[in-house]
Design a protein around this motif. Structure first.
Motif, PDB file in Angstrom:
ATOM      1  N   ASP A 120      44.423  27.444  31.420  1.00  0.00           N
ATOM      2  CA  ASP A 120      44.428  25.987  31.565  1.00  0.00           C
ATOM      3  C   ASP A 120      43.251  25.532  32.421  1.00  0.00           C
ATOM      4  OD1 ASP A 120      46.779  25.925  30.090  1.00  0.00           O
ATOM      5  OD2 ASP A 120      48.082  25.491  31.807  1.00  0.00           O
ATOM      6  N   CYS A 121      43.018  26.221  33.534  1.00  0.00           N
ATOM      7  CA  CYS A 121      41.928  25.876  34.436  1.00  0.00           C
ATOM      8  C   CYS A 121      40.576  26.056  33.749  1.00  0.00           C
ATOM      9  CB  CYS A 121      42.027  26.737  35.689  1.00  0.00           C
ATOM     10  SG  CYS A 121      40.838  26.303  36.968  1.00  0.00           S
ATOM     11  N   MET A 122      40.424  27.144  33.010  1.00  0.00           N
ATOM     12  CA  MET A 122      39.170  27.387  32.297  1.00  0.00           C
ATOM     13  C   MET A 122      38.924  26.325  31.238  1.00  0.00           C
ATOM     14  SD  MET A 122      39.159  31.494  31.784  1.00  0.00           S
ATOM     15  CE  MET A 122      38.364  32.545  32.994  1.00  0.00           C
ATOM     16  N   MET A 128      52.260  38.087  41.049  1.00  0.00           N
ATOM     17  CA  MET A 128      51.012  37.657  41.664  1.00  0.00           C
ATOM     18  C   MET A 128      50.516  36.418  40.933  1.00  0.00           C
ATOM     19  SD  MET A 128      49.013  41.283  42.237  1.00  0.00           S
ATOM     20  CE  MET A 128      48.358  41.103  43.880  1.00  0.00           C
ATOM     21  N   ALA A 129      49.649  35.694  41.593  1.00  0.00           N
ATOM     22  CA  ALA A 129      49.040  34.507  40.993  1.00  0.00           C
ATOM     23  C   ALA A 129      47.534  34.711  40.955  1.00  0.00           C
ATOM     24  CB  ALA A 129      49.396  33.272  41.826  1.00  0.00           C
ATOM     25  N   PRO A 130      46.892  34.056  40.008  1.00  0.00           N
ATOM     26  CA  PRO A 130      47.416  33.091  39.045  1.00  0.00           C
ATOM     27  C   PRO A 130      47.975  33.774  37.797  1.00  0.00           C
ATOM     28  CG  PRO A 130      45.043  33.256  38.777  1.00  0.00           C
ATOM     29  CD  PRO A 130      45.419  34.164  39.929  1.00  0.00           C
ATOM     30  N   SER A 131      48.794  33.044  37.081  1.00  0.00           N
ATOM     31  CA  SER A 131      49.309  33.524  35.802  1.00  0.00           C
ATOM     32  C   SER A 131      48.225  33.354  34.738  1.00  0.00           C
ATOM     33  CB  SER A 131      50.549  32.726  35.400  1.00  0.00           C
ATOM     34  OG  SER A 131      50.174  31.388  35.086  1.00  0.00           O
ATOM     35  N   LEU A 132      48.403  34.005  33.610  1.00  0.00           N
ATOM     36  CA  LEU A 132      47.451  33.849  32.510  1.00  0.00           C
ATOM     37  C   LEU A 132      47.417  32.398  32.020  1.00  0.00           C
ATOM     38  CD1 LEU A 132      45.371  35.080  30.610  1.00  0.00           C
ATOM     39  CD2 LEU A 132      47.257  35.847  29.146  1.00  0.00           C
ATOM     40  N   PRO A 133      48.562  31.738  31.811  1.00  0.00           N
ATOM     41  CA  PRO A 133      48.499  30.326  31.407  1.00  0.00           C
ATOM     42  C   PRO A 133      47.766  29.448  32.413  1.00  0.00           C
ATOM     43  CG  PRO A 133      50.655  31.208  30.900  1.00  0.00           C
ATOM     44  CD  PRO A 133      49.939  32.253  31.729  1.00  0.00           C
ATOM     45  N   ASP A 134      48.004  29.651  33.714  1.00  0.00           N
ATOM     46  CA  ASP A 134      47.310  28.845  34.725  1.00  0.00           C
ATOM     47  C   ASP A 134      45.804  29.077  34.675  1.00  0.00           C
ATOM     48  OD1 ASP A 134      49.716  27.787  35.572  1.00  0.00           O
ATOM     49  OD2 ASP A 134      49.835  29.003  37.404  1.00  0.00           O
ATOM     50  N   THR A 135      45.403  30.320  34.507  1.00  0.00           N
ATOM     51  CA  THR A 135      43.975  30.647  34.443  1.00  0.00           C
ATOM     52  C   THR A 135      43.331  30.025  33.214  1.00  0.00           C
ATOM     53  OG1 THR A 135      44.300  32.697  35.671  1.00  0.00           O
ATOM     54  CG2 THR A 135      42.303  32.544  34.337  1.00  0.00           C
ATOM     55  N   GLN A 175      27.181  42.065  35.914  1.00  0.00           N
ATOM     56  CA  GLN A 175      26.624  42.455  34.615  1.00  0.00           C
ATOM     57  C   GLN A 175      26.641  41.329  33.589  1.00  0.00           C
ATOM     58  OE1 GLN A 175      28.547  46.109  33.369  1.00  0.00           O
ATOM     59  NE2 GLN A 175      27.695  47.242  35.087  1.00  0.00           N
ATOM     60  N   LEU A 176      27.460  40.318  33.811  1.00  0.00           N
ATOM     61  CA  LEU A 176      27.576  39.181  32.880  1.00  0.00           C
ATOM     62  C   LEU A 176      27.357  37.882  33.664  1.00  0.00           C
ATOM     63  CD1 LEU A 176      30.816  40.357  31.016  1.00  0.00           C
ATOM     64  CD2 LEU A 176      28.476  40.437  30.113  1.00  0.00           C
ATOM     65  N   PRO A 177      26.128  37.622  34.103  1.00  0.00           N
ATOM     66  CA  PRO A 177      25.895  36.481  34.997  1.00  0.00           C
ATOM     67  C   PRO A 177      26.193  35.106  34.381  1.00  0.00           C
ATOM     68  CG  PRO A 177      23.818  37.442  34.271  1.00  0.00           C
ATOM     69  CD  PRO A 177      24.908  38.369  33.806  1.00  0.00           C
ATOM     70  N   ASN A 178      26.207  35.006  33.073  1.00  0.00           N
ATOM     71  CA  ASN A 178      26.466  33.720  32.421  1.00  0.00           C
ATOM     72  C   ASN A 178      27.893  33.598  31.906  1.00  0.00           C
ATOM     73  OD1 ASN A 178      23.787  32.828  32.837  1.00  0.00           O
ATOM     74  ND2 ASN A 178      23.146  34.085  31.101  1.00  0.00           N
ATOM     75  N   VAL A 179      28.756  34.529  32.317  1.00  0.00           N
ATOM     76  CA  VAL A 179      30.140  34.542  31.853  1.00  0.00           C
ATOM     77  C   VAL A 179      31.062  34.416  33.056  1.00  0.00           C
ATOM     78  CG1 VAL A 179      31.911  35.899  30.653  1.00  0.00           C
ATOM     79  CG2 VAL A 179      29.532  35.973  29.853  1.00  0.00           C
ATOM     80  N   GLN A 180      32.007  33.493  32.990  1.00  0.00           N
ATOM     81  CA  GLN A 180      33.003  33.349  34.053  1.00  0.00           C
ATOM     82  C   GLN A 180      33.996  34.501  33.926  1.00  0.00           C
ATOM     83  OE1 GLN A 180      34.899  29.502  34.053  1.00  0.00           O
ATOM     84  NE2 GLN A 180      36.425  30.112  35.560  1.00  0.00           N
ATOM     85  N   VAL A 181      34.270  35.205  35.018  1.00  0.00           N
ATOM     86  CA  VAL A 181      35.193  36.341  35.008  1.00  0.00           C
ATOM     87  C   VAL A 181      36.288  36.070  36.035  1.00  0.00           C
ATOM     88  CG1 VAL A 181      35.458  38.832  35.278  1.00  0.00           C
ATOM     89  CG2 VAL A 181      33.297  37.901  34.386  1.00  0.00           C
ATOM     90  N   GLU A 182      37.533  36.028  35.554  1.00  0.00           N
ATOM     91  CA  GLU A 182      38.670  35.716  36.419  1.00  0.00           C
ATOM     92  C   GLU A 182      39.773  36.747  36.246  1.00  0.00           C
ATOM     93  OE1 GLU A 182      38.487  33.437  38.648  1.00  0.00           O
ATOM     94  OE2 GLU A 182      36.777  32.287  37.903  1.00  0.00           O
ATOM     95  N   LEU A 183      40.672  36.793  37.208  1.00  0.00           N
ATOM     96  CA  LEU A 183      41.859  37.638  37.152  1.00  0.00           C
ATOM     97  C   LEU A 183      43.076  36.784  36.818  1.00  0.00           C
ATOM     98  CD1 LEU A 183      41.426  39.759  40.419  1.00  0.00           C
ATOM     99  CD2 LEU A 183      40.586  40.278  38.126  1.00  0.00           C
ATOM    100  N   ALA A 184      44.053  37.394  36.158  1.00  0.00           N
ATOM    101  CA  ALA A 184      45.336  36.741  35.895  1.00  0.00           C
ATOM    102  C   ALA A 184      46.407  37.828  35.851  1.00  0.00           C
ATOM    103  CB  ALA A 184      45.307  35.962  34.585  1.00  0.00           C
ATOM    104  N   PHE A 185      47.645  37.417  36.117  1.00  0.00           N
ATOM    105  CA  PHE A 185      48.723  38.394  36.239  1.00  0.00           C
ATOM    106  C   PHE A 185      49.959  37.947  35.464  1.00  0.00           C
ATOM    107  CE2 PHE A 185      45.997  38.419  39.944  1.00  0.00           C
ATOM    108  CZ  PHE A 185      45.589  39.741  39.953  1.00  0.00           C
TER     109      PHE A 185
END
Length: 125
Positions: free
Chosen positions: A58-60, A49-56, A35-45
């Motif tokens: 930082d990567c973004m 579980m990994a990745p953590s929110l800070p890791d996600t 639904q959001l083809p121009n938006v990067q959508v990732e998971l964080a925990f």
């Protein structure tokens, strides 16, 4: 928002020892990607579980993302949301001052979520 800004959404969940726990979040991620083809959508925990929110984040940030919307996938507003999450968000904002990083309220605080659940229950009765 200008076309030079790169947007992202992070679905932020608690995490669990069982990898299957994340399946509903992966399903939501897949729906949002469609639904959001121009938006990067990732998971964080938060934990277990990994990745953590800070890791996600930082990567973004390294990948050129300029605006991140964090969506806490929590139903109850307990200690993690009241205590841990604000500290993590403050640390991320301090570490990435040029990044526009915001958070929605937790999905469990959204009336529309509870109405959708109620509607599904009514259909089952």
């Amino acid at each position: 928002m200008s076309s030079t800004q790169k947007k992202a959404v992070v679905l932020f969940g608690h995490g669990a020892r069982d990898p299957q726990w994340a399946e509903p979040m992966k399903r939501l991620q897949s729906i949002l990607i469609g639904q959001l083809p121009n938006v990067q959508v990732e998971l964080a925990f938060l934990e277990l579980m990994a990745p953590s929110l800070p890791d996600t984040v930082d990567c973004m940030a390294q990948g050129g993302v300029t605006h991140i919307q964090v969506v806490p996938i929590f139903f109850g507003r307990g200690g993690h949301l009241k205590n841990d999450f604000p500290v993590i968000m403050a640390e991320l904002k301090a570490r990435h001052p040029g990044l526009n990083i915001e958070a929605t309220s937790a999905v469990g605080q959204w009336d529309a979520v509870w109405q959708a659940i109620a509607n599904e229950i009514v259909q089952q009765v």
